[in-house]
Design a protein around this motif. Structure first.
Motif: not given
Length: 230
Positions: A40-44, A49-53, A219-227
Motif C-alpha cells: 500500500s502507498y500514500d497519495k505521494k 505497509g504490506k499485507i500477505n494472504y 488520488l489519496m491512497a493506492s495498493s497493488m499486487l507485488t508478489q
C-alpha cells in the motif's frame, strides 16, 4: 489501541476482494497454498505497509468449496498483525465469514476489546462485462473498548459498476483487467465520509491494483499486487 484496530480493519476491508480462480469462482483464491502480497502507498507514492494472504484448508470440489485465509499485515512502522478468516463458495457467490476475522488470535493483539461484525458481503460475479452494475455491500462494526467507551462504524460499498478493460503492470507482472468503480460511505462517531475508488481485477488472479480518491477525484491512497504464486 483504537488506531491499531482501525488499521487492521480498514486494510481488511480495502483488500477483501477476489484473488484466484477455481471452477467455483473466477475471482477468489480457493487454491491451497496460493500466496498474495499487496503493498500500500500514500497519495505521494510512499510505501505505507504490506499485507500477505495465504490460502489454506481448502475443502470440497466443484461448486462447493471452503477455505481459510491467513492474513499477515505489516505497517510502515514495522508493527505486525496476524489473523485468519473463513471463505466459502457455492458456485454463484463467495461469502466471507466476517465474524471469524475477530478470532482469539486477533483479539489478543487488540487487547481483548469486544467486537461484533455484521453485514452483506461484496460479491464478484463469475462473468463481468463493461457497463455491468454490481450488487452493493455493507459492513457494520460495534466495538466495546473498555468502560463506557463504545464505537460503531458502518461501511457501505455502493454504485459499483464495471467501467472498462485495461492492461496493468505491477512488480508481479502484466495483467488484463476489468476496472470496477465504486463509492465507499463510512460512518463513524460524528464523522461521515464518501470515498470513490477503482479496482483493477484480473481473471485467474483477482485484485491487481486499487486506488482511492477524495470527493474531488484526487488520488489519496493506492495498493497493488507485488508478489503472487499458486
Amino acid at each position: 489501541m483504537k488506531s491499531k484496530f482501525l488499521f487492521i480493519l480498514t486494510t481488511f476491508f480495502a483488500l477483501n476482494l477476489s484473488f484466484g480462480q477455481t471452477s467455483c469462482s473466477q475471482y477468489y483464491p480457493m487454491v491451497d497454498g496460493a500466496n498474495f502480497e499487496y503493498t500500500s502507498y500514500d497519495k505521494k507514492g510512499n510505501e505505507e505497509g504490506k499485507i500477505n494472504y495465504k490460502v489454506t484448508n481448502v475443502n470440497g470440489s466443484g461448486d462447493n468449496i471452503s477455505a481459510t485465509m491467513v492474513m499477515d499485515i505489516a505497517d510502515k512502522k514495522g508493527n505486525t498483525y496476524s489473523s485468519e478468516y473463513n471463505i466459502t463458495c457455492d458456485g454463484n457467490a463467495v461469502k466471507v465469514d466476517f465474524k471469524s476475522l475477530m478470532n482469539e488470535q486477533m483479539l489478543n493483539q487488540l487487547g481483548q476489546m469486544e467486537v461484533d461484525i455484521t453485514g452483506t458481503d461484496v460479491e464478484w460475479p463469475n462473468n463481468l462485462s463493461i457497463g455491468q452494475a454490481l450488487p452493493d455491500g455493507n459492513v457494520n462494526v460495534k466495538m466495546k473498548m473498555g468502560g463506557a467507551i463504545n464505537m460503531n462504524m458502518n461501511v457501505e460499498t455502493i454504485n459499483r459498476k464495471v467501467e472498462k478493460k485495461e492492461s496493468v503492470t505491477t512488480p508481479a507482472g502484466t495483467f488484463d483487467c476489468y476496472v470496477i468503480y465504486s463509492e465507499t460511505k463510512t460512518k463513524m462517531m460524528m464523522n461521515n465520509q464518501t470515498s470513490p475508488s477503482r479496482v483493477w481485477l484480473a481473471e485467474g488472479v483477482g485484485m491487481i491494483k486499487q486506488e482511492s480518491y477524495n470527493k474531488s477525484g484526487k488520488l489519496m491512497a493506492s495498493s497493488m499486487l507485488t508478489q503472487f504464486s499458486k
